[in-house]
Design a protein around this motif. Structure first.
Motif, short mmCIF file in Angstrom:
data_model
loop_
_atom_site.label_atom_id
_atom_site.label_comp_id
_atom_site.label_asym_id
_atom_site.label_seq_id
_atom_site.Cartn_x
_atom_site.Cartn_y
_atom_site.Cartn_z
N THR A 12 -9.66 19.63 30.56
CA THR A 12 -8.90 19.74 29.30
C THR A 12 -7.52 20.30 29.59
N LEU A 13 -7.47 21.18 30.59
CA LEU A 13 -6.18 21.72 31.08
C LEU A 13 -5.92 21.14 32.46
N PRO A 14 -4.67 20.79 32.76
CA PRO A 14 -4.37 20.26 34.10
C PRO A 14 -4.39 21.36 35.16
N SER A 15 -4.72 20.97 36.37
CA SER A 15 -4.66 21.92 37.50
C SER A 15 -4.51 21.11 38.77
N ARG A 16 -4.17 21.81 39.85
CA ARG A 16 -4.08 21.13 41.15
C ARG A 16 -5.39 21.35 41.89
N LYS A 17 -6.32 20.44 41.66
CA LYS A 17 -7.64 20.55 42.31
C LYS A 17 -7.56 20.05 43.74
N ILE A 18 -8.23 20.79 44.64
CA ILE A 18 -8.30 20.30 46.01
C ILE A 18 -9.75 20.05 46.43
N TYR A 19 -10.70 20.49 45.58
CA TYR A 19 -12.12 20.31 45.92
C TYR A 19 -12.93 20.35 44.64
N GLU A 20 -13.99 19.53 44.62
CA GLU A 20 -14.92 19.58 43.49
C GLU A 20 -16.29 19.10 43.95
N ASP A 21 -17.34 19.83 43.52
CA ASP A 21 -18.71 19.32 43.69
C ASP A 21 -19.45 19.58 42.38
N ASP A 22 -20.77 19.49 42.38
CA ASP A 22 -21.52 19.64 41.12
C ASP A 22 -21.39 21.04 40.52
N ASP A 23 -21.13 22.03 41.38
CA ASP A 23 -21.21 23.42 40.91
C ASP A 23 -19.89 24.18 40.92
N ASN A 24 -18.93 23.73 41.72
CA ASN A 24 -17.70 24.50 41.91
C ASN A 24 -16.47 23.60 41.98
N VAL A 25 -15.32 24.20 41.62
CA VAL A 25 -14.05 23.54 41.91
C VAL A 25 -13.18 24.52 42.69
N ALA A 26 -12.18 23.99 43.40
CA ALA A 26 -11.17 24.82 44.04
C ALA A 26 -9.82 24.26 43.62
N ILE A 27 -8.95 25.18 43.15
CA ILE A 27 -7.62 24.76 42.67
C ILE A 27 -6.54 25.62 43.32
N LEU A 28 -5.33 25.10 43.32
CA LEU A 28 -4.20 25.93 43.75
C LEU A 28 -3.89 26.92 42.64
N ASP A 29 -3.72 28.20 43.00
CA ASP A 29 -3.33 29.20 42.02
C ASP A 29 -1.94 28.85 41.48
N ILE A 30 -1.78 28.95 40.15
CA ILE A 30 -0.51 28.57 39.51
C ILE A 30 0.63 29.51 39.90
N ASN A 31 0.25 30.73 40.27
CA ASN A 31 1.24 31.75 40.61
C ASN A 31 0.86 32.36 41.97
N PRO A 32 1.06 31.58 43.03
CA PRO A 32 0.45 31.94 44.32
C PRO A 32 1.07 33.16 45.00
N ALA A 33 0.23 33.90 45.72
CA ALA A 33 0.71 35.00 46.56
C ALA A 33 1.33 34.45 47.84
N SER A 34 0.84 33.29 48.27
CA SER A 34 1.40 32.62 49.45
C SER A 34 1.16 31.13 49.29
N PRO A 35 1.91 30.30 50.03
CA PRO A 35 1.64 28.86 49.92
C PRO A 35 0.23 28.56 50.44
N GLY A 36 -0.60 27.96 49.59
CA GLY A 36 -1.98 27.71 49.99
C GLY A 36 -2.98 28.64 49.33
N HIS A 37 -2.52 29.51 48.44
CA HIS A 37 -3.41 30.42 47.68
C HIS A 37 -4.31 29.57 46.78
N VAL A 38 -5.62 29.65 47.06
CA VAL A 38 -6.61 28.82 46.36
C VAL A 38 -7.56 29.71 45.56
N LEU A 39 -8.00 29.20 44.40
CA LEU A 39 -9.05 29.87 43.63
C LEU A 39 -10.30 29.00 43.68
#
Ligand code: 5GP
Ligand code: ZN
Length: 153
Positions: A12-39
């Motif tokens: 519903t909200l856009p994000s920069r996803k780099i990974y997704e499976d049935d249980d989890n997603v991983a996205i780039l943090d919108i306000n990163p501490a360093s380039p490559g900061h992932v949640l």
């Protein structure tokens, strides 16, 4: 549902996803501490470490490992902080559990080092007694009047 991470999970909200499976997603943090900061975010809305079930958390940690390996390889750094905040005092802003994976680079001016608290032997003794969850452990040594730091001087 007002939770921004639930909205990111269901797109519903856009994000920069780099990974997704049935249980989890991983996205780039919108306000990163360093380039490559992932949640890394479990899809189920679980508020924090106390809310999530062990098996779900294990699946989330498996993804954290996968992301850490990817960052190490693609960004050429084995230096990484993995952080998870619970509660306002601990710095949690978004009330949907997430694990920060922050790659570190030379001279990046980030300081995640933990400040230290001077603790006397009495307090060490009381806390070790209170926190002992393994009944096979022997009683902790009785408190001595000096702190370890004082003893070193
Ligand atoms: P906390 O302090 O709760 O552990 O961290 C929340 C993190 O979520 C912050 O690092 C913040 O930059 C990130 N964040 C907050 N809103 C959004 C958003 O809408 N999209 C993305 N990608 N990250 C967000
Ligand atoms: Zn949520």
């Amino acid at each position: 549902m007002e939770c921004i991470f639930c909205k990111i999970v269901d797109n519903t909200l856009p994000s920069r996803k780099i990974y997704e499976d049935d249980d989890n997603v991983a996205i780039l943090d919108i306000n990163p501490a360093s380039p490559g900061h992932v949640l890394v975010i479990p899809k189920k809305h679980k508020m924090d470490i106390f809310d999530i079930e062990g098996l779900d958390l294990r699946r989330t940690i498996e993804v954290v490992k996968l992301i850490a390996e990817k960052l190490k390889k693609e960004l050429n750094t084995p230096n990484m902080n993995i952080i998870q905040n619970n509660g306002r005092i601990a710095g949690q802003i978004v009330d949907h559990l997430h694990i920060h994976v922050v790659p570190r680079f030379p001279n990046d001016n980030i300081d995640f080092r933990i400040p230290r608290y001077e603790m006397g032997q009495d307090q060490f003794y009381e806390i070790q007694k209170k926190l002992n969850i393994n009944s096979k452990l022997p009683d902790p040594p009785t408190p001595s009047p000096k702190t370890e730091t004082e003893e070193k001087k």
